[in-house]
Design a protein around this motif. Structure first.
Motif, PDB file in Angstrom:
ATOM      1  N   HIS A 156     -58.593 -73.072  49.734  1.00 20.80           N
ATOM      2  CA  HIS A 156     -59.648 -72.494  48.897  1.00 20.80           C
ATOM      3  C   HIS A 156     -59.026 -71.668  47.775  1.00 20.80           C
ATOM      4  O   HIS A 156     -57.809 -71.477  47.699  1.00 20.80           O
ATOM      5  CB  HIS A 156     -60.611 -71.660  49.739  1.00 20.80           C
ATOM      6  N   LEU A 157     -59.862 -71.152  46.897  1.00 21.14           N
ATOM      7  CA  LEU A 157     -59.387 -70.548  45.660  1.00 21.14           C
ATOM      8  C   LEU A 157     -58.483 -69.343  45.879  1.00 21.14           C
ATOM      9  O   LEU A 157     -57.552 -69.107  45.104  1.00 21.14           O
ATOM     10  CB  LEU A 157     -60.587 -70.159  44.787  1.00 21.14           C
ATOM     11  N   GLY A 158     -58.723 -68.561  46.944  1.00 19.23           N
ATOM     12  CA  GLY A 158     -57.831 -67.443  47.224  1.00 19.23           C
ATOM     13  C   GLY A 158     -56.418 -67.924  47.506  1.00 19.23           C
ATOM     14  O   GLY A 158     -55.439 -67.350  47.018  1.00 19.23           O
ATOM     15  N   GLY A 159     -56.301 -68.989  48.285  1.00 14.99           N
ATOM     16  CA  GLY A 159     -54.993 -69.572  48.566  1.00 14.99           C
ATOM     17  C   GLY A 159     -54.354 -70.160  47.326  1.00 14.99           C
ATOM     18  O   GLY A 159     -53.128 -70.140  47.169  1.00 14.99           O
ATOM     19  N   VAL A 160     -55.189 -70.693  46.430  1.00 13.07           N
ATOM     20  CA  VAL A 160     -54.662 -71.264  45.189  1.00 13.07           C
ATOM     21  C   VAL A 160     -54.035 -70.165  44.341  1.00 13.07           C
ATOM     22  O   VAL A 160     -52.992 -70.356  43.710  1.00 13.07           O
ATOM     23  CB  VAL A 160     -55.772 -71.981  44.395  1.00 13.07           C
ATOM     24  N   LEU A 348     -41.107 -60.806  52.264  1.00 18.32           N
ATOM     25  CA  LEU A 348     -42.362 -60.514  51.583  1.00 18.32           C
ATOM     26  C   LEU A 348     -43.438 -61.441  52.116  1.00 18.32           C
ATOM     27  O   LEU A 348     -43.218 -62.660  52.271  1.00 18.32           O
ATOM     28  CB  LEU A 348     -42.237 -60.705  50.075  1.00 18.32           C
ATOM     29  N   ILE A 349     -44.602 -60.877  52.396  1.00 16.44           N
ATOM     30  CA  ILE A 349     -45.749 -61.646  52.865  1.00 16.44           C
ATOM     31  C   ILE A 349     -46.912 -61.389  51.919  1.00 16.44           C
ATOM     32  O   ILE A 349     -47.231 -60.233  51.621  1.00 16.44           O
ATOM     33  CB  ILE A 349     -46.157 -61.253  54.291  1.00 16.44           C
ATOM     34  N   MET A 350     -47.536 -62.452  51.449  1.00 17.67           N
ATOM     35  CA  MET A 350     -48.676 -62.319  50.553  1.00 17.67           C
ATOM     36  C   MET A 350     -49.961 -62.600  51.331  1.00 17.67           C
ATOM     37  O   MET A 350     -50.097 -63.659  51.956  1.00 17.67           O
ATOM     38  CB  MET A 350     -48.546 -63.303  49.395  1.00 17.67           C
ATOM     39  N   LEU A 351     -50.890 -61.652  51.270  1.00 17.09           N
ATOM     40  CA  LEU A 351     -52.126 -61.763  52.037  1.00 17.09           C
ATOM     41  C   LEU A 351     -53.331 -61.446  51.157  1.00 17.09           C
ATOM     42  O   LEU A 351     -53.211 -60.750  50.145  1.00 17.09           O
ATOM     43  CB  LEU A 351     -52.096 -60.794  53.227  1.00 17.09           C
ATOM     44  N   GLY A 352     -54.484 -61.928  51.585  1.00 16.63           N
ATOM     45  CA  GLY A 352     -55.719 -61.649  50.874  1.00 16.63           C
ATOM     46  C   GLY A 352     -56.231 -60.248  51.151  1.00 16.63           C
ATOM     47  O   GLY A 352     -55.774 -59.559  52.079  1.00 16.63           O
ATOM     48  N   SER A 353     -57.218 -59.824  50.359  1.00 17.07           N
ATOM     49  CA  SER A 353     -57.727 -58.451  50.444  1.00 17.07           C
ATOM     50  C   SER A 353     -58.360 -58.146  51.799  1.00 17.07           C
ATOM     51  O   SER A 353     -58.434 -56.977  52.200  1.00 17.07           O
ATOM     52  CB  SER A 353     -58.747 -58.202  49.330  1.00 17.07           C
ATOM     53  N   ASP A 354     -58.788 -59.180  52.539  1.00 16.50           N
ATOM     54  CA  ASP A 354     -59.390 -58.936  53.847  1.00 16.50           C
ATOM     55  C   ASP A 354     -58.344 -58.570  54.906  1.00 16.50           C
ATOM     56  O   ASP A 354     -58.693 -58.253  56.042  1.00 16.50           O
ATOM     57  CB  ASP A 354     -60.186 -60.175  54.301  1.00 16.50           C
ATOM     58  N   HIS A 355     -57.065 -58.592  54.524  1.00 19.16           N
ATOM     59  CA  HIS A 355     -55.995 -58.238  55.462  1.00 19.16           C
ATOM     60  C   HIS A 355     -55.438 -56.843  55.197  1.00 19.16           C
ATOM     61  O   HIS A 355     -54.371 -56.495  55.705  1.00 19.16           O
ATOM     62  CB  HIS A 355     -54.847 -59.251  55.366  1.00 19.16           C
ATOM     63  N   LEU A 384     -59.793 -61.104  45.058  1.00 17.68           N
ATOM     64  CA  LEU A 384     -60.519 -62.368  45.030  1.00 17.68           C
ATOM     65  C   LEU A 384     -60.542 -62.982  43.635  1.00 17.68           C
ATOM     66  O   LEU A 384     -60.301 -62.324  42.624  1.00 17.68           O
ATOM     67  CB  LEU A 384     -61.959 -62.148  45.513  1.00 17.68           C
ATOM     68  N   VAL A 385     -60.882 -64.270  43.607  1.00 17.64           N
ATOM     69  CA  VAL A 385     -61.007 -65.021  42.363  1.00 17.64           C
ATOM     70  C   VAL A 385     -62.383 -65.667  42.328  1.00 17.64           C
ATOM     71  O   VAL A 385     -62.853 -66.204  43.342  1.00 17.64           O
ATOM     72  CB  VAL A 385     -59.936 -66.133  42.277  1.00 17.64           C
TER      73      VAL A 385
END
Length: 571
Positions: A156-160, A348-355, A384-385
């Motif tokens: 989904h767009l967040g992963g993109v 380094l770990i990249m995570l979304g805002s829900d994390h 988010l995007v």
């Protein structure tokens, strides 16, 4: 004179001034009678990191500015302006420097001679693809984990966004010497895959999607592909065997689709790490044993706990639940230890805002292993995007049914525009991507604006060749037009921008920079000719400007390359 050469000259001058001041103060102290003391008695160490140069906001203040006098004045017993004046006087003796002024409390403003400033154009062309590279992370091993989307549906767009940002950051780390591994954490352990395989089986049997299952057109697509691999009738299998078949084969198909989507988006990973391997290889048990040896594991209420409160977490964490099942953090412990044992100094770990709430426990885990949070482990959180068309949000995917996917974005605007739009804003900010804007071939479209500037440099080179202008001569002193000084100033900034982007983990700085270079180049193009008009004779000015044109193209190309965006020769 390149910025690096000027920094080296500044460093040498400052070291000389400070050393003489130390010697003079020491001699004065020794010869002034009983009770005299020297203000400076030990050498003051100065490094290239101290000799940082900045571009003045007002170009009337010179080509470069330094605050080095304000850094060291107190340590050598003087005021910044006095020290700056001493430095300026000696710096004026350096070749290639036209003037040095002291401003305000002690800023040193430096103006280069035209020939010294213009020499940068030739240096850039000769450096080629390596211009902008540095040594900030020379030899440092870096594991960069990003995307890591569950293999239960399209990205989904967040992963993109993470795909674009993560891959760009990896390229930037590599440009400053980092030994980077791009890693994808493949979540193949847990209940989500049960829900996924149950959804596939239901689709294959013509049943409704389970209440907690996955919808979207991709589910029947994957189910049909699984059925094709089975030599027999799925309906004849016991349900648990059928679901296991869909789990094993369906996940492989889904993950293959994810890998292809990423590859088509210009993102390939060096390591695909399977979560399930942590449990099958007893890595979880080994990690717990290590932490137990370090004194951070205890038993309570029939469960095994990690004492993370010792390291700033808001509560201790259950590692093995009372029923014997491993808690989610158990996999994190094993995975982090595995990375460190593979030799990665920085992870380094990249995570979304829900994390966001995940950070405290992860940093506590890092500290529990005896490592340094923020150094051995970093977590980057992205916002988010939203996609917008005609001023309205785009919410529905053609394939996934409920979310916008990577394929949706690429179909709408293409890989270059998609990547550029996702990387040109700070990850700390939510962004709206205007699909109408990104499909326009106009200067309002940022990626078009930059790519067009590069294409223009190539068109100028082709026209120059047809007019008999080549790079057989170079006289940097001829680059005296104000737009040439501005363009050279902009081109000189790439190494600093790349290092800053690496240091701050902000690849959007590169995107904004190449936009600035594009604008400066367009203004130069409007004011200065590379090819002669009419029957004009080809001169060394034309040849030298062709070098500057090539340097501008190289910088734009290098900057776009760091973002994984192409630099077309024609548009």
């Amino acid at each position: 004179m390149t910025p690096a050469e000027l920094s080296a000259s500044l460093l040498a001058v400052v070291q000389g001034v400070l050393e003489r001041r130390r010697a003079d103060e020491g001699a004065a102290g020794e010869g002034s009678g009983e009770g005299a003391t020297a203000v400076v008695t030990a050498p003051v160490a100065v490094t290239l990191a101290d000799a940082v140069l900045e571009r003045p906001k007002n170009r009337d203040h010179g080509d470069w500015s330094s605050n080095i006098a304000m850094k060291f004045a107190k340590r050598v017993g003087t005021n910044p302006r006095e020290l700056a004046t001493a430095i300026a006087g000696e710096l004026m003796e350096e070749d290639g420097i036209a003037s040095v002024d002291v401003a305000g409390p002690g800023f040193i403003n430096i103006t280069l001679e035209a020939a010294a400033a213009g020499a940068l154009a030739q240096s850039i062309v000769e450096a080629g693809d390596s211009y902008g590279d540095g040594t900030y992370y020379q030899g440092v091993t870096i594991d960069l984990e990003f995307v890591s989307a569950n293999p239960t549906g399209p990205i989904h767009l967040g992963g993109v966004r993470w795909a674009a940002v993560g891959d760009s950051l990896a390229r930037i780390f590599q440009a400053v010497g980092g030994l980077v591994t791009r890693e994808y954490y493949f979540n193949d352990h847990g209940t989500q895959l049960d829900r996924f395989s149950g959804s596939l089986l239901a689709s294959a049997l013509g049943e409704p999607t389970p209440e907690d299952g996955y919808g979207g057109a991709y589910i029947p697509e994957i189910a049909a592909r699984v059925i094709e691999t089975y030599d027999g009738d799925i309906a004849d299998l016991p349900r648990d065997e059928a679901q296991e078949l869909f789990r094993a084969v369906g996940v492989e198909f889904m993950f293959a689709d994810i890998k292809k989507s990423l590859h088509d988006f210009g993102v390939d990973f060096d390591v695909y790490f399977h979560e399930n391997s942590l449990h099958e290889s007893h890595a979880v048990e080994r990690a717990i044993a290590r932490l137990r040896e370090l004194g951070h594991i205890y038993e309570a209420d029939g469960a095994t706990w990690l004492r993370t409160t010792t390291f700033g977490d808001d509560r201790d964490r259950v590692v093995i639940k009372s029923d014997g099942e491993a808690a989610y953090i158990a996999g994190d412990l094993a995975y982090y230890l595995d990375k460190r044992e593979r030799g990665f100094e920085r992870n380094l770990i990249m995570l979304g805002s829900d994390h966001h709430g995940y950070i405290g426990r992860m940093m506590a885990m890092c500290a529990a292993f005896g490592d340094t949070p923020g150094v051995n482990l970093e977590i980057l959180i992205g916002q988010l995007v939203n996609l917008v068309r005609d001023g309205e949000p785009v919410r529905m995917s053609k394939r996934a049914g409920t979310v916008v996917t990577m394929e949706d974005l690429v179909d709408a605007v293409g890989v270059d525009a998609g990547r550029y739009a996702l990387v040109r804003s700070s990850i700390d900010s939510m962004i709206d991507i205007d699909l109408d804007l990104l499909t326009k071939r106009s200067n309002d479209n940022p990626v078009f604006y930059v790519q067009y500037a590069h294409a223009r440099t190539q068109a100028v080179a082709r026209n120059a060749a047809s007019s008999g202008v080549d790079r057989s001569a170079f006289d940097a002193s001829l680059l005296t037009h104000p737009t040439e000084a501005a363009l050279l100033g902009a081109l000189s900034e790439l190494p600093r921008v790349v290092q800053q982007a690496a240091e701050l983990r902000e690849p959007h700085r590169v995107a904004r920079y190449v936009e600035e270079v594009a604008g400066t180049y367009h203004r130069w193009y409007d004011a200065c000719r590379v090819t002669p008009l009419g029957d004009e004779e080809v001169t060394d000015l034309h040849r030298t400007r062709l070098w500057l044109n090539a340097a501008a193209g190289q910088v734009i190309r290098n900057g776009l390359g760091l973002l994984g965006v192409s630099a077309p020769e024609r548009m």
